[in-house]
Design a protein around this motif. Structure first.
Motif, PDB file in Angstrom:
ATOM      1  N   UNK A 244      48.666 -17.422  39.716  1.00  0.00           N
ATOM      2  CA  UNK A 244      50.102 -17.376  39.424  1.00  0.00           C
ATOM      3  C   UNK A 244      50.327 -16.972  37.971  1.00  0.00           C
ATOM      4  N   UNK A 245      49.580 -17.589  37.033  1.00  0.00           N
ATOM      5  CA  UNK A 245      49.757 -17.266  35.621  1.00  0.00           C
ATOM      6  C   UNK A 245      49.318 -15.828  35.322  1.00  0.00           C
ATOM      7  N   UNK A 246      48.258 -15.377  35.965  1.00  0.00           N
ATOM      8  CA  UNK A 246      47.806 -13.998  35.767  1.00  0.00           C
ATOM      9  C   UNK A 246      48.843 -12.999  36.284  1.00  0.00           C
ATOM     10  N   UNK A 247      49.410 -13.304  37.445  1.00  0.00           N
ATOM     11  CA  UNK A 247      50.446 -12.405  37.986  1.00  0.00           C
ATOM     12  C   UNK A 247      51.670 -12.378  37.084  1.00  0.00           C
TER      13      UNK A 247
ATOM     14  N   UNK B 278      54.793  -9.443  33.035  1.00  0.00           N
ATOM     15  CA  UNK B 278      55.369  -9.324  31.690  1.00  0.00           C
ATOM     16  C   UNK B 278      54.813  -8.106  30.958  1.00  0.00           C
ATOM     17  N   UNK B 279      53.514  -7.884  31.095  1.00  0.00           N
ATOM     18  CA  UNK B 279      52.913  -6.707  30.466  1.00  0.00           C
ATOM     19  C   UNK B 279      53.463  -5.411  31.052  1.00  0.00           C
TER      20      UNK B 279
ATOM     21  N   UNK C  97      56.422  -5.019  32.438  1.00  0.00           N
ATOM     22  CA  UNK C  97      57.789  -4.887  31.939  1.00  0.00           C
ATOM     23  C   UNK C  97      57.784  -4.389  30.492  1.00  0.00           C
ATOM     24  N   UNK C  98      56.893  -4.936  29.675  1.00  0.00           N
ATOM     25  CA  UNK C  98      56.778  -4.511  28.276  1.00  0.00           C
ATOM     26  C   UNK C  98      56.414  -3.033  28.197  1.00  0.00           C
ATOM     27  N   UNK C  99      55.477  -2.603  29.060  1.00  0.00           N
ATOM     28  CA  UNK C  99      55.072  -1.192  29.068  1.00  0.00           C
ATOM     29  C   UNK C  99      56.235  -0.288  29.464  1.00  0.00           C
ATOM     30  N   UNK C 100      57.028  -0.701  30.472  1.00  0.00           N
ATOM     31  CA  UNK C 100      58.191   0.101  30.882  1.00  0.00           C
ATOM     32  C   UNK C 100      59.232   0.163  29.768  1.00  0.00           C
ATOM     33  N   UNK C 101      59.444  -0.944  29.087  1.00  0.00           N
ATOM     34  CA  UNK C 101      60.410  -0.958  27.985  1.00  0.00           C
ATOM     35  C   UNK C 101      59.939  -0.044  26.858  1.00  0.00           C
ATOM     36  N   UNK C 102      58.648  -0.101  26.539  1.00  0.00           N
ATOM     37  CA  UNK C 102      58.109   0.761  25.493  1.00  0.00           C
ATOM     38  C   UNK C 102      58.235   2.234  25.882  1.00  0.00           C
ATOM     39  N   UNK C 103      57.973   2.540  27.141  1.00  0.00           N
ATOM     40  CA  UNK C 103      58.088   3.916  27.612  1.00  0.00           C
ATOM     41  C   UNK C 103      59.536   4.395  27.536  1.00  0.00           C
ATOM     42  N   UNK C 104      60.470   3.547  27.952  1.00  0.00           N
ATOM     43  CA  UNK C 104      61.892   3.915  27.883  1.00  0.00           C
ATOM     44  C   UNK C 104      62.323   4.101  26.429  1.00  0.00           C
ATOM     45  N   UNK C 105      61.855   3.220  25.558  1.00  0.00           N
ATOM     46  CA  UNK C 105      62.191   3.328  24.140  1.00  0.00           C
ATOM     47  C   UNK C 105      61.617   4.609  23.554  1.00  0.00           C
ATOM     48  N   UNK C 106      60.382   4.933  23.919  1.00  0.00           N
ATOM     49  CA  UNK C 106      59.750   6.153  23.436  1.00  0.00           C
ATOM     50  C   UNK C 106      60.497   7.380  23.929  1.00  0.00           C
TER      51      UNK C 106
END
Length: 125
Positions: free
Chosen positions: A32-35, A40-41, A43-52
């Protein structure tokens, strides 16, 4: 004696069952914690891609505006150089040719006094 062995085996089996249940619960929590961490990772990657992507679009827009401004500045400089050349050429011509200088001042006087060619031609017709 047999009954004691059965009770002992049951206790052993219960102990192992509890250990397996505890291990299963720990593994389930870890998964559960790994999922959650993985989500979260992601989501962070998608946010970084959108920001880029947004920053890249803003940069390309700024570069396009800069290119347009450079073209406008070059055209303005060209026009100013042409105007400066015309004025310098006119000043050189006036300073070298006395009749052109006299004609220049006569035209300016006529212009200031209102005696333009169009006014004189209007009287003739």
């Amino acid at each position: 004696l047999e009954q004691a062995l059965r009770v002992l085996n049951k206790r052993k089996i219960m102990k192992q069952t509890k250990a397996v249940a505890k291990l299963r619960a720990c593994c389930r929590d870890e998964i559960y914690y790994e999922r959650a961490h993985s989500a979260r990772l992601e989501l962070w990657a998608h946010i970084m891609l959108a920001s880029f992507t947004k920053a890249r679009k803003a940069l390309s827009h700024s570069e396009a505006l800069l290119e347009q401004q450079k073209i406008i500045d070059m055209l303005t400089q060209k026009a100013l150089r042409s105007e400066l050349w015309r004025q310098l050429t006119a000043a050189q011509t006036l300073s070298m040719d006395v009749s052109a200088l006299f004609l220049f001042f006569a035209q300016r006087l006529a212009s200031m006094s209102g005696a333009r060619r169009s006014f004189n031609d209007a009287f003739r017709f």
